[in-house]
Scaffold this active site. Structure first.
Site, PDB file in Angstrom:
ATOM      1  N   ASP A 173      -0.040   4.485  -0.172  1.00 43.13           N
ATOM      2  CA  ASP A 173      -0.723   5.731   0.195  1.00 43.13           C
ATOM      3  C   ASP A 173       0.205   6.739   0.865  1.00 43.13           C
ATOM      4  OD1 ASP A 173      -3.107   4.671  -0.680  1.00 43.13           O
ATOM      5  OD2 ASP A 173      -3.867   4.199   1.327  1.00 43.13           O
ATOM      6  N   HIS A 174       1.093   6.224   1.740  1.00 48.41           N
ATOM      7  CA  HIS A 174       1.848   7.178   2.555  1.00 48.41           C
ATOM      8  C   HIS A 174       2.972   7.861   1.798  1.00 48.41           C
ATOM      9  CE1 HIS A 174      -0.742   6.619   5.811  1.00 48.41           C
ATOM     10  NE2 HIS A 174      -0.469   5.340   5.937  1.00 48.41           N
ATOM     11  N   HIS A 196      -3.376  -4.605   7.758  1.00 50.57           N
ATOM     12  CA  HIS A 196      -3.513  -3.453   8.656  1.00 50.57           C
ATOM     13  C   HIS A 196      -2.627  -3.617   9.890  1.00 50.57           C
ATOM     14  CE1 HIS A 196      -5.604   0.362   9.280  1.00 50.57           C
ATOM     15  NE2 HIS A 196      -5.180   0.167  10.507  1.00 50.57           N
ATOM     16  N   GLY A 197      -1.694  -2.698  10.011  1.00 49.07           N
ATOM     17  CA  GLY A 197      -0.817  -2.692  11.176  1.00 49.07           C
ATOM     18  C   GLY A 197       0.249  -3.773  11.148  1.00 49.07           C
ATOM     19  N   HIS A 209      -5.616   3.528  -1.592  1.00 44.51           N
ATOM     20  CA  HIS A 209      -6.940   3.854  -1.053  1.00 44.51           C
ATOM     21  C   HIS A 209      -7.291   5.267  -1.504  1.00 44.51           C
ATOM     22  CE1 HIS A 209      -9.651   4.105   2.812  1.00 44.51           C
ATOM     23  NE2 HIS A 209     -10.305   4.402   1.705  1.00 44.51           N
ATOM     24  N   ASN A 237       0.856  -1.183   0.000  1.00 48.79           N
ATOM     25  CA  ASN A 237       0.000   0.000   0.000  1.00 48.79           C
ATOM     26  C   ASN A 237       0.900   1.243   0.000  1.00 48.79           C
ATOM     27  OD1 ASN A 237      -1.393   2.272   1.052  1.00 48.79           O
ATOM     28  ND2 ASN A 237      -3.074   0.928   1.626  1.00 48.79           N
ATOM     29  N   THR A 245      -6.715   6.390  10.133  1.00 48.03           N
ATOM     30  CA  THR A 245      -6.605   5.323   9.135  1.00 48.03           C
ATOM     31  C   THR A 245      -7.849   4.465   9.285  1.00 48.03           C
ATOM     32  OG1 THR A 245      -5.230   3.485   8.358  1.00 48.03           O
ATOM     33  CG2 THR A 245      -5.219   3.913  10.725  1.00 48.03           C
ATOM     34  N   THR A 246      -7.975   3.415   8.475  1.00 44.91           N
ATOM     35  CA  THR A 246      -9.193   2.602   8.534  1.00 44.91           C
ATOM     36  C   THR A 246      -9.213   1.839   9.853  1.00 44.91           C
ATOM     37  OG1 THR A 246      -8.919   2.376   6.158  1.00 44.91           O
ATOM     38  CG2 THR A 246     -10.580   0.992   7.181  1.00 44.91           C
ATOM     39  N   GLU A 292     -10.484  -9.630   3.265  1.00 44.97           N
ATOM     40  CA  GLU A 292      -9.221  -9.215   3.875  1.00 44.97           C
ATOM     41  C   GLU A 292      -9.499  -9.077   5.364  1.00 44.97           C
ATOM     42  OE1 GLU A 292      -6.869  -6.162   1.969  1.00 44.97           O
ATOM     43  OE2 GLU A 292      -6.100  -5.469   3.914  1.00 44.97           O
ATOM     44  N   GLU A 334      -8.580   0.218  -2.871  1.00 50.08           N
ATOM     45  CA  GLU A 334      -9.404   0.262  -1.659  1.00 50.08           C
ATOM     46  C   GLU A 334     -10.362   1.425  -1.790  1.00 50.08           C
ATOM     47  OE1 GLU A 334      -6.906   0.728   1.722  1.00 50.08           O
ATOM     48  OE2 GLU A 334      -5.942  -1.207   1.459  1.00 50.08           O
ATOM     49  N   ARG A 384       3.338  18.838   1.518  1.00 54.09           N
ATOM     50  CA  ARG A 384       3.949  20.037   0.964  1.00 54.09           C
ATOM     51  C   ARG A 384       3.160  20.624  -0.214  1.00 54.09           C
ATOM     52  NH1 ARG A 384       9.012  22.404   1.090  1.00 54.09           N
ATOM     53  NH2 ARG A 384       8.806  21.823   3.257  1.00 54.09           N
ATOM     54  N   ARG A 421      -9.409   7.897  -0.944  1.00 55.92           N
ATOM     55  CA  ARG A 421     -10.373   8.306   0.082  1.00 55.92           C
ATOM     56  C   ARG A 421     -11.231   9.446  -0.427  1.00 55.92           C
ATOM     57  NH1 ARG A 421      -8.542   6.320   5.468  1.00 55.92           N
ATOM     58  NH2 ARG A 421     -10.362   7.412   6.234  1.00 55.92           N
ATOM     59  N   GLY A 466       1.373  -1.366   4.318  1.00 55.58           N
ATOM     60  CA  GLY A 466       1.711  -0.028   3.868  1.00 55.58           C
ATOM     61  C   GLY A 466       2.666   0.712   4.779  1.00 55.58           C
ATOM     62  N   HIS A 467       2.160   1.140   5.929  1.00 59.18           N
ATOM     63  CA  HIS A 467       2.880   2.101   6.763  1.00 59.18           C
ATOM     64  C   HIS A 467       4.274   1.622   7.152  1.00 59.18           C
ATOM     65  CE1 HIS A 467       3.807   4.455  10.403  1.00 59.18           C
ATOM     66  NE2 HIS A 467       3.206   5.421   9.737  1.00 59.18           N
ATOM     67  N   ARG A 517      -7.064  12.711   0.893  1.00 55.01           N
ATOM     68  CA  ARG A 517      -5.995  13.211   1.772  1.00 55.01           C
ATOM     69  C   ARG A 517      -4.607  12.734   1.333  1.00 55.01           C
ATOM     70  NH1 ARG A 517      -7.240   9.823   7.245  1.00 55.01           N
ATOM     71  NH2 ARG A 517      -9.263  10.773   6.947  1.00 55.01           N
ATOM     72  N   HIS A 518      -4.533  11.632   0.601  1.00 54.92           N
ATOM     73  CA  HIS A 518      -3.210  11.217   0.097  1.00 54.92           C
ATOM     74  C   HIS A 518      -3.274  10.912  -1.410  1.00 54.92           C
ATOM     75  CE1 HIS A 518      -5.045   7.455   1.391  1.00 54.92           C
ATOM     76  NE2 HIS A 518      -4.700   7.590   2.668  1.00 54.92           N
TER      77      HIS A 518
HETATM   78  N1  PXP Z   1      -5.526  -3.082   4.212  1.00 58.21           N
HETATM   79  C1  PXP Z   1      -6.525  -2.160   4.294  1.00 58.21           C
HETATM   80  C2  PXP Z   1      -7.883  -2.555   3.862  1.00 58.21           C
HETATM   81  C3  PXP Z   1      -6.258  -0.853   4.725  1.00 58.21           C
HETATM   82  O1  PXP Z   1      -7.244   0.052   4.789  1.00 58.21           O
HETATM   83  C4  PXP Z   1      -4.938  -0.504   5.074  1.00 58.21           C
HETATM   84  C5  PXP Z   1      -4.626   0.892   5.495  1.00 58.21           C
HETATM   85  O2  PXP Z   1      -4.846   1.755   4.455  1.00 58.21           O
HETATM   86  C6  PXP Z   1      -3.945  -1.483   4.948  1.00 58.21           C
HETATM   87  C7  PXP Z   1      -4.272  -2.767   4.546  1.00 58.21           C
HETATM   88  C8  PXP Z   1      -2.510  -1.188   5.250  1.00 58.21           C
HETATM   89  O3  PXP Z   1      -2.372  -0.892   6.601  1.00 58.21           O
HETATM   90  P1  PXP Z   1      -0.952  -0.415   7.137  1.00 58.21           P
HETATM   91  O4  PXP Z   1      -0.652   0.888   6.484  1.00 58.21           O
HETATM   92  O5  PXP Z   1      -1.161  -0.313   8.607  1.00 58.21           O
HETATM   93  O6  PXP Z   1       0.048  -1.471   6.744  1.00 58.21           O
END
Ligand code: PXP
Length: 248
Positions: free
Chosen positions: A9-10, A201-202, A52, A7, A109-110, A160, A79, A18, A54, A223-224, A58-59
């Site tokens: 997004d970040h 997630h996480g 994602h 992911n 976040t979600t 998921e 997403e 910026r 959104r 992602g993060h 935002r990103h």
């Molecule tokens: N899966 C889904 C459905 C999510 O919404 C997210 C966060 O955008 C992730 C995975 C990735 O989560 P993380 O950034 O914590 O790895």
């Protein structure tokens, strides 16, 4: 082999910090470019790219998603909130898969899984439209038997499972065991009902040691932690190291 969807997004979060006004339309000097990052992520061995889009943009911006569609060589997983506008967007974009997520503007976040039962008609309409278009739908849900049974009944091909609670409990042994039990039971039930089992997630470089042991795991979306690690090691090594830890 567990597959890895990254992911990105970040990467766009840093750009938007910026270039809030310019990012959607400008090229060149506006950095970092998530599309350029996606190409490097693929070269490092990722199996797919996840973004994602959104509602508050935002990103990731719409233009990023179209550029990704034209550029990446693996799979695009979009997403999105389960709304008519996003369904229409996905049908035009034609990603390989969509992942339906709950969305609220206030969250960082979600934060929880999709309530499939609560939004049954809307979710069913979106799954039907995607099935007809040959796009796989994944439902981002907590490992709750009610949600899993309904995902199968509505003919979603994938789920998921939300690993956020497990990640948060990771350093509390009894809570972690309980969350692992819920995820493992959810994965077994989903598999039994014919659903492809993804999770995310996480997930980070530490808790992957537990997450990877879940049964029937097809793909992780991360992602993060990978984008954060890339600040220190570069994205290539960040992706490779996660793949090593996922599959040993
Ligand atoms: N899966 C889904 C459905 C999510 O919404 C997210 C966060 O955008 C992730 C995975 C990735 O989560 P993380 O950034 O914590 O790895």
């Amino acid at each position: 082999m567990i597959l890895l969807g990254v992911n990105i997004d970040h990467c766009a979060t840093v750009r938007q910090a910026r270039y809030r006004q310019a990012a959607a339309t400008a090229g060149g000097a506006v950095e970092p470019d998530p599309v350029a990052l996606a190409v490097m992520v693929e070269r490092a061995g990722a199996d797919g790219i996840t973004v994602h889009l959104r509602e508050d943009h935002r990103h990731i911006q719409e233009r990023d998603v179209w550029r990704l569609r034209e550029t990446i060589a693996t799979r695009l997983n979009l997403e999105m909130a389960c709304t008519p506008a996003m369904t229409e967007f996905a049908l035009r974009l034609r990603p390989e898969s969509v992942c339906l997520v709950p969305e609220s503007r206030e969250e960082v976040t979600t934060e929880g899984g999709l309530d499939v039962a609560g939004g049954r008609d809307r979710v069913a309409a979106c799954i039907d439209a995607m099935n007809a278009a040959g796009i796989s739908t994944s439902l981002f849900i907590d490992p709750d038997p009610v949600q899993i049974e309904l995902a199968a009944k509505l003919r979603a091909p994938w789920v998921e499972l939300h690993t956020g609670a497990y990640a948060n409990a990771y350093f509390d042994a009894p809570a972690r065991a309980a969350e692992y039990g819920r995820l493992a039971a959810g994965a077994a039930l989903a598999h039994d009902r014919g659903l492809v089992v993804n999770a995310g997630h996480g997930v980070n470089y530490v808790n992957i040691a537990g997450v990877r042991a879940l049964p029937h795991l097809h793909e992780l979306n991360i992602g993060h932690s990978i984008i954060s690690r890339a600040l220190f090691t570069g994205i290539d090594e960040a992706v490779r190291e996660m793949k090593r830890r996922m599959n040993g």
